[in-house]
Scaffold this active site. Structure first.
Site, mmCIF file in Angstrom:
data_model
loop_
_atom_site.group_PDB
_atom_site.id
_atom_site.type_symbol
_atom_site.label_atom_id
_atom_site.label_comp_id
_atom_site.label_asym_id
_atom_site.label_seq_id
_atom_site.Cartn_x
_atom_site.Cartn_y
_atom_site.Cartn_z
ATOM 1 N N ASN A 121 53.143 42.630 64.634
ATOM 2 C CA ASN A 121 53.974 42.035 63.604
ATOM 3 C C ASN A 121 53.755 42.792 62.282
ATOM 4 O O ASN A 121 52.743 42.631 61.613
ATOM 5 C CB ASN A 121 53.570 40.556 63.485
ATOM 6 C CG ASN A 121 54.416 39.802 62.488
ATOM 7 O OD1 ASN A 121 54.890 40.363 61.499
ATOM 8 N ND2 ASN A 121 54.598 38.518 62.752
ATOM 9 N N HIS A 156 45.380 28.245 56.567
ATOM 10 C CA HIS A 156 44.274 28.576 57.462
ATOM 11 C C HIS A 156 44.106 30.092 57.603
ATOM 12 O O HIS A 156 43.020 30.619 57.480
ATOM 13 C CB HIS A 156 44.533 27.922 58.829
ATOM 14 C CG HIS A 156 45.915 28.170 59.380
ATOM 15 N ND1 HIS A 156 47.049 27.939 58.640
ATOM 16 C CD2 HIS A 156 46.347 28.669 60.568
ATOM 17 C CE1 HIS A 156 48.109 28.264 59.356
ATOM 18 N NE2 HIS A 156 47.712 28.713 60.528
ATOM 19 N N PHE A 171 57.558 29.375 60.054
ATOM 20 C CA PHE A 171 57.712 29.467 61.509
ATOM 21 C C PHE A 171 56.898 28.356 62.173
ATOM 22 O O PHE A 171 56.236 27.562 61.495
ATOM 23 C CB PHE A 171 57.247 30.849 62.005
ATOM 24 C CG PHE A 171 55.748 31.032 61.941
ATOM 25 C CD1 PHE A 171 55.109 31.253 60.740
ATOM 26 C CD2 PHE A 171 54.967 30.961 63.097
ATOM 27 C CE1 PHE A 171 53.724 31.404 60.680
ATOM 28 C CE2 PHE A 171 53.589 31.121 63.047
ATOM 29 C CZ PHE A 171 52.963 31.349 61.827
ATOM 30 N N ASP A 201 43.401 34.110 66.041
ATOM 31 C CA ASP A 201 44.044 33.132 66.908
ATOM 32 C C ASP A 201 44.124 31.844 66.113
ATOM 33 O O ASP A 201 43.168 31.478 65.421
ATOM 34 C CB ASP A 201 43.249 32.923 68.196
ATOM 35 C CG ASP A 201 44.101 32.205 69.239
ATOM 36 O OD1 ASP A 201 45.266 32.601 69.417
ATOM 37 O OD2 ASP A 201 43.622 31.240 69.867
#
Ligand code: IMP
Length: 194
Positions: free
Chosen positions: A10, A176, A148, A69
Protein backbone atom coordinates in the site's frame (compact mmCIF):
# COMPACT_ATOMS: atom_id res chain seq x y z
CA UNK A 1 20.64 5.97 4.62
CA UNK A 2 19.61 2.45 5.63
CA UNK A 3 16.90 0.43 3.95
CA UNK A 4 13.92 -0.79 5.91
CA UNK A 5 11.26 -2.97 4.33
CA UNK A 6 7.65 -2.27 5.29
CA UNK A 7 5.67 -5.41 4.57
CA UNK A 8 2.94 -3.71 2.63
CA UNK A 9 2.16 -2.92 -0.97
CA UNK A 10 0.00 0.00 0.00
CA UNK A 11 1.86 3.06 -1.36
CA UNK A 12 -0.34 5.44 0.62
CA UNK A 13 0.51 3.70 3.90
CA UNK A 14 4.19 3.70 2.92
CA UNK A 15 4.28 7.44 2.19
CA UNK A 16 2.55 8.22 5.45
CA UNK A 17 4.98 6.12 7.46
CA UNK A 18 8.01 7.39 5.48
CA UNK A 19 7.10 10.93 6.52
CA UNK A 20 7.13 9.87 10.18
CA UNK A 21 10.33 7.82 9.92
CA UNK A 22 12.25 10.72 8.35
CA UNK A 23 15.35 10.41 6.21
CA UNK A 24 17.46 8.00 8.25
CA UNK A 25 15.68 5.06 6.69
CA UNK A 26 14.52 4.54 3.14
CA UNK A 27 11.33 2.46 3.32
CA UNK A 28 10.69 -0.12 0.62
CA UNK A 29 7.52 -2.06 -0.21
CA UNK A 30 7.37 -5.82 -0.75
CA UNK A 31 7.05 -5.24 -4.49
CA UNK A 32 10.20 -3.13 -4.49
CA UNK A 33 12.23 -5.98 -2.99
CA UNK A 34 10.70 -8.49 -5.41
CA UNK A 35 8.44 -10.24 -2.91
CA UNK A 36 5.17 -11.17 -4.57
CA UNK A 37 4.21 -13.98 -2.20
CA UNK A 38 0.97 -14.19 -0.31
CA UNK A 39 2.63 -14.04 3.12
CA UNK A 40 0.87 -16.35 5.57
CA UNK A 41 -0.99 -14.80 8.52
CA UNK A 42 -2.18 -17.77 10.52
CA UNK A 43 -1.66 -16.49 14.07
CA UNK A 44 -4.43 -16.04 16.61
CA UNK A 45 -3.01 -12.77 17.96
CA UNK A 46 -1.91 -9.51 16.34
CA UNK A 47 1.60 -10.12 17.75
CA UNK A 48 1.82 -13.56 16.15
CA UNK A 49 0.68 -12.32 12.75
CA UNK A 50 2.97 -9.29 12.69
CA UNK A 51 5.88 -11.48 13.78
CA UNK A 52 5.09 -14.16 11.21
CA UNK A 53 5.20 -11.58 8.40
CA UNK A 54 8.46 -10.00 9.57
CA UNK A 55 10.18 -13.38 9.97
CA UNK A 56 9.00 -14.47 6.54
CA UNK A 57 10.70 -11.47 4.94
CA UNK A 58 13.82 -11.50 7.08
CA UNK A 59 14.47 -15.18 6.48
CA UNK A 60 14.12 -14.87 2.71
CA UNK A 61 15.68 -11.47 2.04
CA UNK A 62 17.94 -10.83 5.06
CA UNK A 63 16.73 -7.23 5.10
CA UNK A 64 15.69 -5.16 8.10
CA UNK A 65 11.93 -5.01 8.05
CA UNK A 66 8.74 -4.34 9.94
CA UNK A 67 5.16 -5.56 9.68
CA UNK A 68 1.96 -4.45 11.31
CA UNK A 69 -1.22 -6.25 12.17
CA UNK A 70 -4.30 -4.56 13.48
CA UNK A 71 -7.99 -4.91 14.07
CA UNK A 72 -11.03 -4.09 16.11
CA UNK A 73 -11.82 -5.65 19.50
CA UNK A 74 -15.39 -5.37 20.78
CA UNK A 75 -15.70 -6.26 24.46
CA UNK A 76 -19.19 -7.79 24.44
CA UNK A 77 -18.24 -9.88 21.41
CA UNK A 78 -15.36 -11.48 23.31
CA UNK A 79 -12.91 -9.18 21.51
CA UNK A 80 -14.12 -10.17 18.07
CA UNK A 81 -13.58 -9.45 15.21
CA UNK A 82 -9.92 -9.24 16.41
CA UNK A 83 -7.51 -10.96 14.07
CA UNK A 84 -10.46 -11.78 11.81
CA UNK A 85 -11.26 -8.09 11.24
CA UNK A 86 -10.41 -8.10 7.54
CA UNK A 87 -12.80 -10.98 6.75
CA UNK A 88 -15.17 -11.22 9.73
CA UNK A 89 -18.28 -11.90 7.63
CA UNK A 90 -16.45 -14.41 5.49
CA UNK A 91 -15.86 -11.78 2.83
CA UNK A 92 -13.30 -8.99 2.62
CA UNK A 93 -16.06 -6.47 1.96
CA UNK A 94 -15.84 -3.74 4.64
CA UNK A 95 -19.54 -2.95 4.46
CA UNK A 96 -20.51 -6.58 5.10
CA UNK A 97 -18.04 -6.82 7.95
CA UNK A 98 -19.22 -3.69 9.74
CA UNK A 99 -22.87 -4.62 9.20
CA UNK A 100 -22.19 -7.95 10.91
CA UNK A 101 -20.74 -6.12 13.92
CA UNK A 102 -23.77 -3.78 14.05
CA UNK A 103 -26.12 -6.79 13.83
CA UNK A 104 -24.37 -8.64 16.64
CA UNK A 105 -24.52 -5.47 18.73
CA UNK A 106 -28.26 -4.91 18.27
CA UNK A 107 -29.93 -4.17 21.61
CA UNK A 108 -26.61 -4.11 23.48
CA UNK A 109 -25.99 -1.17 25.77
CA UNK A 110 -22.37 -1.99 26.53
CA UNK A 111 -20.55 -0.94 23.35
CA UNK A 112 -16.92 -0.45 24.40
CA UNK A 113 -14.31 -1.37 21.82
CA UNK A 114 -10.79 -0.58 20.77
CA UNK A 115 -8.56 -0.71 17.73
CA UNK A 116 -5.20 -2.34 18.37
CA UNK A 117 -2.10 -2.39 16.23
CA UNK A 118 1.07 -4.38 16.83
CA UNK A 119 4.29 -3.83 14.90
CA UNK A 120 7.08 -6.38 14.70
CA UNK A 121 10.41 -4.83 13.71
CA UNK A 122 13.38 -7.03 12.90
CA UNK A 123 16.52 -4.92 13.02
CA UNK A 124 19.88 -6.65 12.57
CA UNK A 125 18.32 -9.99 13.48
CA UNK A 126 16.65 -8.78 16.69
CA UNK A 127 12.88 -8.53 16.96
CA UNK A 128 11.18 -5.62 18.73
CA UNK A 129 7.43 -5.10 19.27
CA UNK A 130 5.51 -1.82 19.41
CA UNK A 131 1.85 -1.51 20.24
CA UNK A 132 -0.78 1.17 19.92
CA UNK A 133 -4.44 1.17 20.84
CA UNK A 134 -7.34 3.58 20.84
CA UNK A 135 -10.34 3.08 23.12
CA UNK A 136 -13.85 3.97 22.00
CA UNK A 137 -17.27 2.61 21.29
CA UNK A 138 -19.34 1.09 18.53
CA UNK A 139 -22.00 3.51 17.33
CA UNK A 140 -25.64 2.48 16.75
CA UNK A 141 -25.51 3.52 13.11
CA UNK A 142 -22.83 4.41 10.58
CA UNK A 143 -21.44 7.93 10.64
CA UNK A 144 -19.36 9.42 7.82
CA UNK A 145 -17.78 7.79 4.81
CA UNK A 146 -14.06 8.62 4.94
CA UNK A 147 -11.40 6.12 5.91
CA UNK A 148 -11.80 2.37 5.61
CA UNK A 149 -12.82 -0.80 7.42
CA UNK A 150 -14.77 -0.19 10.61
CA UNK A 151 -14.11 3.58 10.68
CA UNK A 152 -17.81 4.52 10.17
CA UNK A 153 -18.92 2.68 13.34
CA UNK A 154 -16.02 3.50 15.69
CA UNK A 155 -16.21 6.60 17.86
CA UNK A 156 -12.99 7.23 19.82
CA UNK A 157 -13.41 8.09 23.51
CA UNK A 158 -13.65 11.84 24.12
CA UNK A 159 -14.91 12.60 20.60
CA UNK A 160 -18.43 12.96 19.29
CA UNK A 161 -17.49 11.85 15.79
CA UNK A 162 -16.53 8.52 14.25
CA UNK A 163 -13.13 7.92 12.63
CA UNK A 164 -14.95 8.33 9.31
CA UNK A 165 -15.96 11.84 10.25
CA UNK A 166 -12.38 12.93 10.97
CA UNK A 167 -9.66 14.10 8.60
CA UNK A 168 -6.94 11.49 8.08
CA UNK A 169 -4.51 13.75 9.94
CA UNK A 170 -6.80 13.97 12.95
CA UNK A 171 -7.32 10.20 12.94
CA UNK A 172 -3.60 9.41 12.52
CA UNK A 173 -2.76 11.52 15.56
CA UNK A 174 -4.82 9.33 17.87
CA UNK A 175 -5.07 6.04 16.00
CA UNK A 176 -3.69 2.68 17.09
CA UNK A 177 -1.45 2.57 14.01
CA UNK A 178 -0.26 6.15 14.45
CA UNK A 179 0.69 5.45 18.07
CA UNK A 180 2.49 2.17 17.31
CA UNK A 181 4.42 3.75 14.45
CA UNK A 182 5.37 6.73 16.58
CA UNK A 183 6.79 4.33 19.19
CA UNK A 184 8.82 2.51 16.53
CA UNK A 185 10.12 5.81 15.15
CA UNK A 186 11.27 6.88 18.63
CA UNK A 187 13.05 3.56 19.02
CA UNK A 188 14.74 3.85 15.60
CA UNK A 189 15.87 7.36 16.46
CA UNK A 190 17.32 6.14 19.74
CA UNK A 191 19.38 3.36 18.18
CA UNK A 192 20.68 5.15 15.09
CA UNK A 193 23.23 7.93 15.03
CA UNK A 194 22.68 10.99 12.88
P1 IMP B 1 -4.47 -4.53 8.89
O1 IMP B 1 -3.83 -5.56 9.75
O2 IMP B 1 -3.94 -3.15 9.13
O3 IMP B 1 -4.50 -4.93 7.45
O4 IMP B 1 -6.01 -4.46 9.37
C1 IMP B 1 -6.86 -5.60 9.35
C2 IMP B 1 -8.32 -5.17 9.34
O5 IMP B 1 -8.65 -4.50 10.55
C3 IMP B 1 -8.67 -4.19 8.24
O6 IMP B 1 -9.01 -4.86 7.05
C4 IMP B 1 -9.87 -3.46 8.85
O7 IMP B 1 -11.04 -4.22 8.68
C5 IMP B 1 -9.53 -3.43 10.32
N1 IMP B 1 -8.84 -2.17 10.65
C6 IMP B 1 -7.53 -2.03 11.03
N2 IMP B 1 -7.23 -0.74 11.24
C7 IMP B 1 -8.36 -0.05 11.00
C8 IMP B 1 -8.67 1.35 11.03
O8 IMP B 1 -7.86 2.24 11.32
N3 IMP B 1 -9.95 1.68 10.72
C9 IMP B 1 -10.90 0.76 10.38
N4 IMP B 1 -10.65 -0.55 10.31
C10 IMP B 1 -9.39 -0.96 10.63
Amino acid sequence: MQTLVFSTNNKHKLEEVQALVGDKFQLMTLEEIGCFDDIPETGITFEANASQKSHYIYERFQLNCFSDDSGLEVDVLNKEPGVFSAHYSGSRDSEENLQLVLKKMEGKEERSARFRCVISLILNGQEHFFEGSVEGEITQIKGGSAGFGYDPIFKPAGYDRTFSEMSSEEKNNISHRGIAIQKMVEFLNSVTKD
